[in-house]
Structures are given as C-alpha cells and as structure tokens.
Design a protein around this motif. Structure first.
Motif, short mmCIF file in Angstrom:
data_model
loop_
_atom_site.label_atom_id
_atom_site.label_comp_id
_atom_site.label_asym_id
_atom_site.label_seq_id
_atom_site.Cartn_x
_atom_site.Cartn_y
_atom_site.Cartn_z
N PHE A 264 36.37 30.26 32.81
CA PHE A 264 36.49 30.78 34.04
C PHE A 264 35.00 30.91 34.82
O PHE A 264 34.10 30.54 34.31
N ASP B 191 32.52 32.53 38.27
CA ASP B 191 32.35 33.66 39.30
C ASP B 191 31.35 33.22 40.28
O ASP B 191 30.89 31.94 40.20
N HIS C 233 32.12 41.05 40.61
CA HIS C 233 32.41 39.50 40.71
C HIS C 233 33.87 39.27 41.01
O HIS C 233 34.69 39.94 40.75
N ARG D 58 37.38 41.57 27.14
CA ARG D 58 36.75 42.34 28.08
C ARG D 58 36.45 43.68 27.75
O ARG D 58 37.42 44.40 27.35
N TRP E 280 44.33 34.61 31.62
CA TRP E 280 44.67 33.67 32.98
C TRP E 280 45.44 32.79 32.70
O TRP E 280 44.92 31.68 32.17
N VAL F 136 36.66 36.43 39.62
CA VAL F 136 36.89 35.48 38.86
C VAL F 136 37.85 34.45 39.41
O VAL F 136 38.86 34.48 40.05
#
Length: 221
Positions: free
Chosen positions: A180, A182, A201, A214, A155, A203
């Motif tokens: 990050f 959530d 969730h 991931r 990201w 993000v």
C-alpha cells in the motif's frame, strides 16, 4: 543498542533488506526493526526459528505479542501456525520452540503492567469475525484497551483509497501480503512502518490489495 528507538520519529524498515543476526540460542536468528536496549530490550523484530530450534524457558516482565508469518511456532500453551496472533501479558513465561521451523513478527516489553489478557486468535480468512465495510476492505479486531488497538486489515484488489486516518496515539503497520501507499511512500510485503503520535495518512492499496497488521494508540506520550 538503539535502532529507531526515538518513538517520536517516523520510521520505515524493509525487513527484506536486513541481514539475519544470530541470537544467543543456536538456530534462532533476528532481523531488528526497532530496539532500545541490549539482550533485554524494548524491541520489534522478525525472529526465525530453524527446524528443531528452541529457547529455554524465560519470562516477559513487560509482555510479548507476536504474529506467526511462516511455519509453526510452539510453546507450553500450544502450537501456532501461520496467521496466529498471540499475546502473552506481563509476568508470563514460556519455553518457545519450532519443530518444522517458523518466522514470527514479535514485539517485546511494550505492554502496560495492568494488562493481564492472554490472546490467541487465528487471523486466517476462515475466521468468521472478519468485518467487511462498504469500500471492500475487511478488518479483524485482535485486541483493544483505551490506549491500544490491534487489528488485521485486508484491502481487496481494486479497493479504493481510504479516508484520511488520524493517529493521536501513533500507529505501527507490518505488511504481510501485497503493498500500500500513503503520502510518504509505498510499503511492500515485509515492510514495517511507524507513525508517531499526532500523525495522519491516507492509505492507497496496491491494485492487488494488501494484508496488514496494525497497532495504534500505544505511542502517545
């Protein structure tokens, strides 16, 4: 030994808060994130090799996968620098070592017996297989089968919140860089997060972005 061994429960571990625990081999230490078993165990760990350290040859009855976080990790099949993702299927064997030292995120005994694929992928930004979406995030697919998907996700700074993601088969995240958030909290570099099957969730990347490993789909009961 049981550490976050109930796969039906959410788990969060900041690996930076854990002590390094010596392994049976001198110069090889571990931070245990989840574990079910003794020396032979279903496990997710950070493993640190001191310069010049090694393990004798051994096999992995239920496979292993790892991501090199620092240094250079070596075995019979090659030398793997920072950012290399390696997957050795059930029944494979090797004699790992590290001449300059290294730290890896490693998962043991978590593959299906019919998984026979060896994987070696450079996850650095120079890999031209990264795919960018319209919201400014990038994804690199590392491995896929019906019950498992493994990816690297980046990201970028300023990337907005993602759409809500549903994980019917659960998911795990390891934050390599940045952070990050959530609905349940914030996860900075070095944090491992497990979401059980049926979780969802949204993000929200930190202002500076994040790089995350991931793995999804593999926790379905």
């Amino acid at each position: 030994m049981k550490i976050h061994a109930d796969l039906a429960k959410r788990a969060v571990v900041d690996s930076n808060s854990l002590e390094w625990v010596p392994s049976p081999m001198q110069g090889v230490d571990r931070r245990m994130l989840e574990r079910d078993g003794e020396e032979v165990a279903r496990a997710t760990s950070l493993v640190k090799y001191a310069p010049g350290s090694h393990f004798p040859e051994h096999s992995h009855a239920l496979g292993e996968e790892f991501l090199v976080l620092e240094g250079i990790f070596s075995d019979d099949s090659g030398n793997f620098g920072k950012g290399m993702y390696v997957r050795n299927p059930p029944g494979s064997s090797h004699a790992p070592s590290s001449e300059p030292g290294s730290t890896i995120l490693v998962k043991l005994r978590q593959m299906q017996l019919d998984d026979s694929q060896f994987v070696r992928i450079d996850t650095s930004d120079s890999n031209d297989q990264w795919i960018e979406d319209s919201k400014g995030s990038r994804i690199l697919h590392l491995f896929s089968r019906p019950d498992e998907q493994v990816d690297m996700i980046r990201w970028h700074a300023g990337c907005g919140p993602s759409e809500a993601a549903d994980y019917e088969g659960g998911a795990e995240f390891f934050v390599v860089e940045g952070s990050f958030s959530d609905e349940e909290g914030t996860y900075s570099a070095g944090t491992w997060l497990r979401l059980p099957a049926g979780s969802s969730h949204t993000v929200v990347p930190a202002a500076g972005g994040a790089l995350v490993w991931r793995k999804a789909g593999h926790l379905k009961a």
